[in-house]
Scaffold this motif. Structure first.
Motif, short mmCIF file in Angstrom:
data_model
loop_
_atom_site.label_atom_id
_atom_site.label_comp_id
_atom_site.label_asym_id
_atom_site.label_seq_id
_atom_site.Cartn_x
_atom_site.Cartn_y
_atom_site.Cartn_z
N LEU A 193 6.26 -2.12 7.84
CA LEU A 193 5.91 -3.44 7.34
C LEU A 193 6.64 -3.75 6.04
O LEU A 193 7.09 -4.87 5.82
CB LEU A 193 4.39 -3.54 7.14
N LYS A 194 6.74 -2.74 5.17
CA LYS A 194 7.51 -2.81 3.92
C LYS A 194 8.08 -1.42 3.67
O LYS A 194 7.73 -0.47 4.37
CB LYS A 194 6.63 -3.23 2.74
N ASP A 195 8.90 -1.28 2.65
CA ASP A 195 9.47 0.04 2.35
C ASP A 195 8.39 1.06 2.03
O ASP A 195 8.59 2.26 2.25
CB ASP A 195 10.45 -0.06 1.18
N GLY A 217 -0.62 13.10 11.09
CA GLY A 217 0.29 12.11 11.66
C GLY A 217 0.71 11.07 10.63
O GLY A 217 1.86 10.62 10.61
N ALA A 218 -0.23 10.66 9.77
CA ALA A 218 0.09 9.72 8.69
C ALA A 218 1.12 10.33 7.75
O ALA A 218 2.08 9.66 7.32
CB ALA A 218 -1.18 9.35 7.92
N VAL A 219 0.95 11.61 7.44
CA VAL A 219 1.89 12.30 6.56
C VAL A 219 3.26 12.41 7.23
O VAL A 219 4.30 12.12 6.61
CB VAL A 219 1.35 13.69 6.19
N ALA A 220 3.27 12.82 8.49
CA ALA A 220 4.54 12.94 9.22
C ALA A 220 5.26 11.59 9.28
O ALA A 220 6.48 11.50 9.06
CB ALA A 220 4.27 13.46 10.63
N SER A 221 4.51 10.54 9.54
CA SER A 221 5.10 9.20 9.66
C SER A 221 5.66 8.72 8.33
O SER A 221 6.73 8.09 8.28
CB SER A 221 4.04 8.21 10.17
N ALA A 222 4.95 9.00 7.23
CA ALA A 222 5.44 8.62 5.90
C ALA A 222 6.73 9.35 5.55
O ALA A 222 7.68 8.76 5.02
CB ALA A 222 4.36 8.91 4.86
N ILE A 223 6.78 10.64 5.86
CA ILE A 223 7.98 11.43 5.56
C ILE A 223 9.17 10.95 6.38
O ILE A 223 10.27 10.73 5.83
CB ILE A 223 7.70 12.93 5.83
N ILE A 224 8.97 10.76 7.66
CA ILE A 224 10.07 10.31 8.53
C ILE A 224 10.53 8.91 8.14
O ILE A 224 11.74 8.60 8.16
CB ILE A 224 9.64 10.35 10.01
N THR A 225 9.58 8.03 7.76
CA THR A 225 9.95 6.68 7.33
C THR A 225 10.86 6.72 6.11
O THR A 225 11.85 5.98 6.02
CB THR A 225 8.68 5.85 7.01
N THR A 226 10.53 7.57 5.16
CA THR A 226 11.34 7.71 3.95
C THR A 226 12.76 8.15 4.30
O THR A 226 13.74 7.66 3.73
CB THR A 226 10.68 8.71 2.98
N LEU A 229 14.62 5.21 6.07
CA LEU A 229 15.04 4.17 5.14
C LEU A 229 16.03 4.68 4.10
O LEU A 229 16.54 3.91 3.29
CB LEU A 229 13.81 3.58 4.43
N LYS A 230 16.27 5.99 4.11
CA LYS A 230 17.21 6.64 3.20
C LYS A 230 16.88 6.34 1.74
O LYS A 230 17.76 6.00 0.93
CB LYS A 230 18.65 6.21 3.52
#
Length: 283
Positions: A193-195, A217-226, A229-230
């Motif tokens: 939704l945002k960075d 899963g929330a933690v995994a998703s946050a790490i992969i998102t980062t 987004l590089k």
């Protein structure tokens, strides 16, 4: 007939049955049967999993987590936060605690809030086995997924129009895909939704269906998102909107690796009671 006391707790819509196994000393095969019977939504108490508290020589206590199908998981982020609230409410552990899981030692902080429930933060074990853009073929359709172990294995798939995604259909195919054998994987569908703000839905291994939330899963998703987004920032904070509409916060430090990972959110004790289990203990 033998009866035992249990506690029903929830964190972000992830609900659990908790039993204190200090004195009961129920053996593993019986714990698996209890999980299967009492996690059932229509014929039992109903829960995503069974939390079991046992003595530990390394921490204040040991947490074990049995999925609704009776399998034992290494770790559960929201389950761990529920355990901390129980320790705070029942064992009167204040402010901080340190406990053992199969995934490693977990540090936790407790912040009590009037009329809002407790805010529980847990420091996760460092993630490992990070893999990006893994090609998969699902019934002749090619997709790319991402993978990281945050105590348990997680696949992350980026999507648009999250609410329209057939979570259980696709999630089941990825969860049992030969690429992730033999242990399988949890499957997270993520919409950015945002960075610093993502929305997720999760198909959980062991529950074998979608749950309202998943802490690891929330933690995994946050790490992969980062990584996706590089982001160049060292200190990262990601807000995660779960299916239950509750927001979790994930904090971590990134340099050459991901460290100092924290998961934060509210937790509540729903009720406590007693249940007869004599047949399970003697079968």
């Amino acid at each position: 007939m033998k009866k035992i006391r249990f506690y029903k707790l929830q964190a972000s819509g992830n609900d659990f049955i908790l039993i204190n196994n200090y004195q009961l000393k129920i053996k593993e095969d019986k714990l698996k049967k209890i999980a299967r019977k009492y996690c059932a939504r229509k014929t039992g108490i109903g829960a995503d999993g069974l939390l079991v508290i046992e003595p530990s020589k390394r921490g204040n206590f040991k947490m074990r987590i049995f999925n609704a199908d009776g399998s034992e998981a290494e770790m559960c982020g929201n389950g761990a936060r529920c355990v901390v609230l129980w320790a705070n409410s029942v064992r009167k552990i204040k402010n901080m605690t340190f406990f053992e899981t199969k995934a490693g030692m977990i540090e936790a902080k407790i912040k009590e809030r009037k009329n809002k429930g407790a805010l529980i933060s847990i420091k996760m074990t460092d993630p490992f086995d990070l893999k990006l853009e893994i090609p998969l073929v699902l019934e002749k359709r090619k997709i790319k997924v991402n993978y990281v172990n945050t105590g348990v294995p997680h696949t992350v798939i980026f999507v648009e129009g999250l609410e329209k995604i057939p979570i259980e259909e696709i999630g089941r195919k990825v969860r049992f895909h030969k690429r992730f054998l033999p242990q399988g994987t949890n499957v997270n569908f993520v919409e950015i939704l945002k960075d610093d703000f993502i929305k997720i839905r999760t198909y959980e291994r062991g529950v074998e269906g979608e749950t309202f939330a998943c802490g690891t899963g929330a933690v995994a998703s946050a790490i992969i998102t980062t990584k996706f987004l590089k982001s160049k920032n060292k200190r990262i904070k990601i807000n995660v909107l779960t299916k239950s509409e509750e927001r979790l916060k994930v904090y971590f430090y990134q340099n050459k690796s991901i460290t100092d990972v924290w998961l934060e959110g509210s937790v509540s004790l729903i009720y406590e009671g007693e249940v007869y289990i004599v047949r399970l203990l003697h079968c």
